[in-house]
Design an enzyme around this catalytic site. Structure first.
Site, short mmCIF file in Angstrom:
data_model
loop_
_atom_site.label_atom_id
_atom_site.label_comp_id
_atom_site.label_asym_id
_atom_site.label_seq_id
_atom_site.Cartn_x
_atom_site.Cartn_y
_atom_site.Cartn_z
NE ARG A 88 97.30 84.65 55.93
CZ ARG A 88 98.41 84.72 55.33
NH1 ARG A 88 98.46 83.83 54.33
NH2 ARG A 88 99.32 85.25 56.00
CB THR A 89 92.84 90.14 57.52
OG1 THR A 89 93.14 89.23 58.34
CG2 THR A 89 91.44 90.60 58.30
CE LYS A 124 99.14 116.61 58.78
NZ LYS A 124 98.25 117.48 58.29
NE ARG A 138 95.26 92.70 61.06
CZ ARG A 138 95.58 91.38 60.66
NH1 ARG A 138 96.86 91.18 60.10
NH2 ARG A 138 94.71 90.33 60.82
CG HIS A 146 91.60 88.13 63.54
ND1 HIS A 146 90.77 88.50 62.80
CD2 HIS A 146 92.88 87.76 62.93
CE1 HIS A 146 91.41 88.67 61.53
NE2 HIS A 146 92.62 88.29 61.57
C1 NCD Z 1 96.74 86.10 62.31
C2 NCD Z 1 96.58 87.34 62.80
O1 NCD Z 1 96.98 88.58 62.15
O2 NCD Z 1 96.17 87.58 64.01
N1 NCD Z 1 96.72 86.14 60.90
C3 NCD Z 1 95.63 86.32 59.87
O3 NCD Z 1 94.79 87.34 60.15
N2 NCD Z 1 95.24 85.25 59.14
C4 NCD Z 1 97.56 85.34 62.69
C5 NCD Z 1 98.86 85.68 62.91
O4 NCD Z 1 99.49 86.74 62.57
O5 NCD Z 1 99.74 84.94 63.53
#
Ligand code: NCD
Length: 321
Positions: A63-64, A93, A115, A143
């Site tokens: 999703r993200t 490296k 991320r 998040h």
């Molecule tokens: C979440 C995450 O990555 O923290 N998912 C998301 O971004 N929708 C939740 C999860 O991974 O459990």
């Protein structure tokens, strides 16, 4: 006039659910996200024409990642994803993360969405970046864009957040979405937050401290079925097994009933207006939100997914326009 410097604490970086105030959310971000639905459907917007967004994802994402890519696409911006940096960049490296961010800063990008596996990864990038850093999840830390879409979803479906009683359920130790949402909800006069998790699986002192400082009432329990009649929102999370969690259903305290999954009994005990959210992915094996409840009218997990696109479109417009 609101200048960009006033938009939120720490502007232009998006690092934590603590950064935003409700005035900004209710008067600016949520209305703009609402407008983005039409913009997304017509697919002919070029608000961000010529803008470039670099995506750096060190952990799996559906999703993200896809919603940021889609948000850029639908706004006329370019997104650039060059594969897992741990494998395909010079970090493999031995190059430092800071140097990588300094390099990306020289290539005419307008923002970096990160991320990371480590808590504080995005904040570290912000220390050396001249362009906005968006935290798309930092290990078991935070998040914030998920929290924004979760709050937007609650606001849209219940009409307000003040007075709302919400159960945050599941992996209270490692869920970054619970942490960021708890931080963000403290902006409102929420009715009550109930943390529901297995015995010995407690929410962190950072969250407690923030809620206490903001005067938010909260409590802790183990049994979702017991609290279901009292809540307006049930927010489920999966066990973060990749962070060393064991399946949450089990408890090492004999005699203590633990329920951290959605059951028929939970659904029946919830008030009619109450809603079930989950950041997804849900875990097919652990079944904290079983497939058979997907189409229950109380379950609005795919509205959340859609709202994620709209919130990220709105956020990118604010950052880049
Ligand atoms: C979440 C995450 O990555 O923290 N998912 C998301 O971004 N929708 C939740 C999860 O991974 O459990």
């Amino acid at each position: 006039m609101i200048t960009s410097a006033d938009r939120w604490q720490g502007w232009p970086h998006v690092l934590s659910g603590k950064q935003f105030d409700r005035c900004f959310l209710e008067r600016e971000l949520f209305p703009l996200a609402g407008e983005m639905n039409n913009a997304a459907q017509t697919r002919d917007c070029d608000f961000l024409k010529g803008k470039r967004v670099r995506l750096l994802f060190y952990e799996p994402s559906e999703r993200t990642l896809d919603s940021f890519v889609s948000a850029c696409d639908l706004l006329g911006a370019k997104s650039v994803w060059l594969g897992d940096p741990a494998i395909f960049s010079s970090q493999a490296k031995g190059e430092s993360f800071a140097d990588m961010i300094r390099v990306v800063n020289r290539y005419e990008y307008d923002a970096i969405v990160i991320r990371s596996k480590e808590v504080g990864g995005a904040a570290k990038a912000a220390e050396v970046s001249q362009i906005p850093i968006v935290n798309a999840g930092d290990g078991s830390g935070e998040h914030p864009t998920q929290a924004l879409l979760d709050a937007f979803t609650i606001h849209r479906s219940l009409g307000q957040i003040d007075g709302v009683r919400i159960a945050l359920v599941g992996d209270l130790v490692y869920s970054r979405t619970i942490r960021s949402l708890a931080f963000l909800l403290a902006q409102w006069k929420v009715g009550h937050i109930l943390f529901v998790g297995p015995v010995n699986w407690k929410i962190g002192d950072d969250v407690r401290g923030h809620l206490e400082e903001k005067g938010v009432s909260y409590s802790e329990g183990y049994d979702l079925e017991e609290v279901a009649p009292q809540v307006d929102v049930v927010y489920l999370t999966r066990a973060q097994t990749e962070r060393g969690n064991l399946p949450l259903r089990y408890t090492d305290v004999p005699g203590q009933k633990v329920c951290v999954t959605l059951t028929q009994a939970v659904l029946e005990k919830m008030p009619d207006h109450a809603r079930v959210l989950h950041p997804l992915p849900r875990n097919d094996q652990f079944r904290e939100l079983p497939e058979e409840f997907t189409d229950n009218p109380k379950v609005i997990i795919f509205d959340q997914v859609r709202n994620g696109l709209l919130i990220r479109m709105a956020l990118l417009r604010m950052l880049l326009e």
